[in-house]
Design a protein around this motif. Structure first.
Motif, short mmCIF file in Angstrom:
data_model
loop_
_atom_site.label_atom_id
_atom_site.label_comp_id
_atom_site.label_asym_id
_atom_site.label_seq_id
_atom_site.Cartn_x
_atom_site.Cartn_y
_atom_site.Cartn_z
N MET A 100 0.77 -1.24 0.09
CA MET A 100 -0.08 0.12 -0.23
C MET A 100 0.90 1.21 -0.09
SD MET A 100 -2.94 1.08 2.82
CE MET A 100 -4.42 0.03 2.32
N THR A 101 0.75 2.11 -0.96
CA THR A 101 1.52 3.20 -1.11
C THR A 101 1.06 4.40 -0.02
OG1 THR A 101 -0.18 4.55 -2.65
CG2 THR A 101 1.65 3.18 -3.44
N ASP A 140 -2.11 6.05 -0.80
CA ASP A 140 -3.45 5.02 -0.64
C ASP A 140 -3.74 5.20 1.06
OD1 ASP A 140 -3.82 4.36 -3.08
OD2 ASP A 140 -3.14 2.56 -3.00
N ARG A 141 -2.47 4.97 1.74
CA ARG A 141 -2.75 4.72 3.22
C ARG A 141 -3.51 5.88 3.70
NH1 ARG A 141 2.40 3.62 4.23
NH2 ARG A 141 2.93 5.37 4.84
N THR A 169 -6.93 6.07 2.73
CA THR A 169 -7.85 4.92 3.44
C THR A 169 -7.98 5.57 4.79
OG1 THR A 169 -6.38 3.34 2.24
CG2 THR A 169 -7.48 2.70 4.35
N LEU A 190 -5.77 -3.51 8.75
CA LEU A 190 -5.73 -3.38 7.25
C LEU A 190 -6.15 -4.46 6.60
CD1 LEU A 190 -2.98 -0.68 6.71
CD2 LEU A 190 -5.17 -0.20 7.06
N SER A 224 -2.05 -7.45 9.09
CA SER A 224 -1.43 -6.21 8.65
C SER A 224 -2.20 -4.81 9.42
CB SER A 224 -1.45 -5.53 7.35
OG SER A 224 -0.96 -6.73 6.43
N VAL A 259 -10.67 4.99 -3.49
CA VAL A 259 -9.74 4.04 -3.32
C VAL A 259 -10.24 2.69 -2.90
CG1 VAL A 259 -7.70 3.64 -2.02
CG2 VAL A 259 -8.06 5.93 -2.83
N ALA A 300 -9.13 0.11 -1.13
CA ALA A 300 -8.65 -0.36 0.31
C ALA A 300 -9.54 0.60 1.08
CB ALA A 300 -7.18 0.01 0.33
N ARG A 315 -9.14 -5.75 1.27
CA ARG A 315 -8.98 -4.97 0.05
C ARG A 315 -9.43 -5.82 -0.97
NH1 ARG A 315 -4.44 -4.34 -2.92
NH2 ARG A 315 -3.15 -5.45 -1.39
N SER A 359 -12.12 -5.54 -4.02
CA SER A 359 -11.54 -5.32 -5.28
C SER A 359 -12.21 -6.15 -6.06
CB SER A 359 -9.89 -5.70 -5.48
OG SER A 359 -9.37 -5.78 -6.54
#
Lengths: 217, 495
Positions: free
Chosen positions: A1-2, A5-6, A9, A53, A100, A169, A171, A181, A185
């Motif tokens: 997760m970038t 994105d975090r 989220t 997460l 996570s 997003v 996530a 996620r 997705s």
């Protein structure tokens, strides 16, 4: 997760702005655990909060008879740990499969809440949702499927106009629906595959509200 | 008042009688100005017609047709209109059907926004043409719709089901529908100890996948056969649905990397590519399961997913396994054989030193079994059961029974529900010591029965999939989720 994105989220999770979410992000640490790792032991002084997460953490109590009893478990979109103050941990916190989490010291979270009222507002919504889930458990109430929750969340975010811009997003959408996620997705991809929604860089558009509503089960 | 969505859920879960009763008791049957209520009324009557025979079936189809026709708002919505047209034909009124089909075509031609999306617009046109006896034009319209949304498999399947009914009523051959069926589903499995460098094995796997063209693969990802087949499926563009008998990292260290470090990255890549990963594991108060029994359960779950997916998509389930030459088939593979579904086996030489996992079960005393839980068991109901199926054990206000014969689950459930339609029944299929099942497993079964509200038995995902392999003529549907101590449990109804 970038990182972006975090932050997206967290902004969705706490219903706050990206700037406020960035403060939460800066105060937290992304940690990955393996099956049966222990986050906290029964009897320890708990001084952390975790935001899940992905994966699941189980709260296991060792009874007087030495038997392990499962008290509860926490999954995606849930927050648990020592709150509002540090406190003695009442159960082992054990990882199931993989986990996570965003980890934050209780003291740091308390400080953040004092500084950022909207994060506190978001937190109250999260805890309210978890409280409702607990009541659902006690009442053995049947709730929506994970996919159904993702679709309900999508309808909610799209509102009457049927569009979300910029597109959500995944996530973040999944966490709002308290699922993974991967599930989020898969659910969104199925809608796109069936021509129920259309997505591009600019927006997500609902093409068939009727078909989408039928999937909220 | 029960909402239309809740009633629809009950209907989907295979409870047409209960859905219909709630529709009435909630007053929806008199809402003749509500298109959504009328559409659901049509659906519920259609379900009842399908479960009936002869003149009663035709009568119910006719009533369903009129409910759909009444749901059509002036100048709007081709969905209830085309349903009314099709059901009028099934109800023995071809002239009425033709008139409604013409009306549908006119509506579509006059309004470019008709139909839920590009596929449904074309499929609705195709159905109207089929009802009017214009089969060639119907075939072309359906092909056009599928070309517009080629991966809308669930929608294609719904159309195929409807067309099968229409063609049967018209006395026409339905074989042409086969070319539009979604791709088959493939359950895959096999041995670890094979020569992975042998090009003949890979060529044979590729040839079967080229020929059968599966769109979905269901299995695990152990070193050897599993990974070879999964890689071939992935190369061919099939969706991977993975079921592991242990948590991911534990499975990797038990069944992947001990057979060569090279398998690790291949396992990781396939796991990343998988569209869905299910992990089966012991509960906190249980010891880890032995390999053979854990794999048996995971295989049954993967097989059940495969069969179910093919059923939902109206395509075909198939199995591919790479076996050791001279190996006896595993018990779970016999279950597949018993269903009569297609299966392909590639026998290969085992690499020296590799043995079947079935030989390595050691001292495991646990076995695959079901806990069948009944809240408030009426002692009179026991008289309906065979003598050897009455040994329910008390647990507070409830009773439970351990069954090692999974087929017995259905007959017991059916008899108890016949005696009292409001019985609250739940079950879990898992690996257990049948003399002393883990407390957490008993708790799960109890949780499931508490959520039941009669006329159906509730269970979790893995049990529903395992039962799918044994089930004949039962409706097994996901109906929601239940909060439990171990987290949200996907809830499945058996009716």
């Amino acid at each position: 997760m970038t990182a972006s994105d975090r932050i997206a989220t967290l902004a969705s999770f706490f219903s706050c702005s990206p700037e406020e979410a960035a403060k939460v992000d800066a105060a937290t640490r992304l940690v990955h655990y393996r099956h049966k790792d222990i986050l906290a032991h029964q009897g320890d002084l708990g001084a952390k909060l975790w935001i899940v997460l992905a994966g699941r953490a189980q709260l296991q109590i060792i009874g007087m008879d030495g038997q392990t009893k499962l008290l509860a478990s926490h999954g995606p979109g849930e927050l648990f740990g020592a709150f509002p103050n540090e406190r003695i941990v009442i159960s082992d916190v054990v990882v199931h499969n993989r986990l996570s989490v965003l980890e934050i010291a209780t003291a740091n979270m308390t400080r953040l809440l004092q500084e950022e009222a909207r994060i506190g507002n978001g937190l109250s919504r999260i805890l309210g949702r978890q409280y409702n889930a607990l009541l659902d458990r006690m009442a053995a109430r049947i709730t929506l499927t994970a996919n159904g929750r993702v679709y309900a969340e999508l309808l909610h975010e799209a509102g009457a106009q049927g569009t979300i811009s910029p597109p959500p997003v995944i996530a973040a959408l999944a966490l709002s629906a308290q699922t993974t996620r991967e599930t989020g997705s898969r659910a969104i991809n199925a809608l796109e595959r069936r021509g129920i929604i259309r997505r591009d860089d600019e927006q997500l558009e609902i093409l068939s509200r009727n078909l989408l509503e039928e999937l909220v089960i | 008042m029960t909402s239309l969505t809740q009633i629809l859920s009950l209907a989907r879960a295979g409870n047409p009688a209960r859905a219909w009763a709630l529709f009435h008791s909630s007053g929806w049957d008199v809402r003749e100005d509500d298109p959504k209520a009328l559409t659901l009324k049509g659906r519920l009557l259609k379900d009842q017609a399908k479960a009936s025979e002869g003149t009663e079936r035709a009568r119910l189809y006719g009533l369903a047709a009129e409910a759909y026709a009444a749901a059509v708002e002036p100048g709007r919505d081709s969905y209830p209109l085309i349903n009314a047209a099709a059901l009028a034909l099934l109800g023995g009124k071809p002239e009425r059907s033709g008139a409604l089909a013409k009306e549908t075509l006119a509506l579509i031609d006059g309004d470019p926004d008709q139909g839920e999306n590009a596929y449904w617009r074309a499929a609705t046109r195709a159905e109207a043409l089929l009802l009017l006896g214009e089969e060639a034009a119907a075939r072309a319209a359906l092909a056009d719709g599928i070309a517009k949304l080629p991966y809308a498999w669930e929608d294609h399947a719904a159309t195929l089901g409807q067309f099968e009914l229409i063609l049967a009523e018209q006395g026409s051959d339905a074989a042409w529908l086969d070319r539009h069926r979604p791709p088959p589903s493939l359950y895959f499995s096999g041995i670890i100890g094979l020569d992975a460098a042998d090009p003949a094995i890979r060529e044979e796997v590729d040839a079967i996948i080229r020929r059968e063209r599966p769109g979905f693969g269901f299995g695990a990802l152990a070193a050897g056969a599993d990974i070879l087949i999964a890689e071939a499926l992935h190369r061919a563009g099939a969706e991977l649905h993975i079921t592991l008998p242990y948590p991911v990292d534990r499975f990797r260290e038990l069944s992947v990397t001990p057979y060569g470090e090279r398998w690790g990255p291949r396992f990781d890549a396939l796991l990343e590519a998988a569209i869905r990963v299910e992990v089966l594991t012991e509960l906190p108060d249980e010891a880890e399961r032995s390999l053979a029994i854990a794999v048996e359960l995971a295989d049954l779950v993967a097989m059940g997913q495969c069969v179910r997916n093919a059923g939902v998509l109206r395509s075909r389930p198939k199995a591919l396994t790479i076996t050791g030459q001279g190996d006896q088939p595993r018990r779970q593979h016999q279950v597949w054989s018993d269903t009569g579904h297609d299966q392909y086996a590639i026998p290969v030489s085992r690499v020296a030193g590799h043995h079947s996992i079935a030989e390595a079960s050691g001292t495991e005393i646990r076995e695959l079994a079901a806990i069948f839980w009944v809240d408030n068991l009426d002692p009179d109901a026991l008289s309906l059961l065979p003598d050897n199926a009455r040994d329910f054990r008390p647990a507070g206000d409830a009773h439970y029974r351990i069954m090692t014969d999974l087929a017995e689950l259905q007959s017991t459930g059916r008899r108890l529900l016949q005696h009292d339609g409001n019985s609250r029944l739940g079950f879990v299929i898992d690996i257990m010591d049948t003399q002393a099942p883990a407390a957490s497993l008993l708790e799960q079964a109890a949780d499931l029965s508490r959520a039941a509200s009669g006329e159906a038995i509730l269970t979790d995902f893995k049990s529903a999939m395992a039962l799918t392999m044994q089930s004949v003529g039962q409706t097994i549907e996901e109906i929601g989720e239940l909060q439990t101590a171990s987290g949200p449990l996907p809830l499945w109804s058996i009716a």
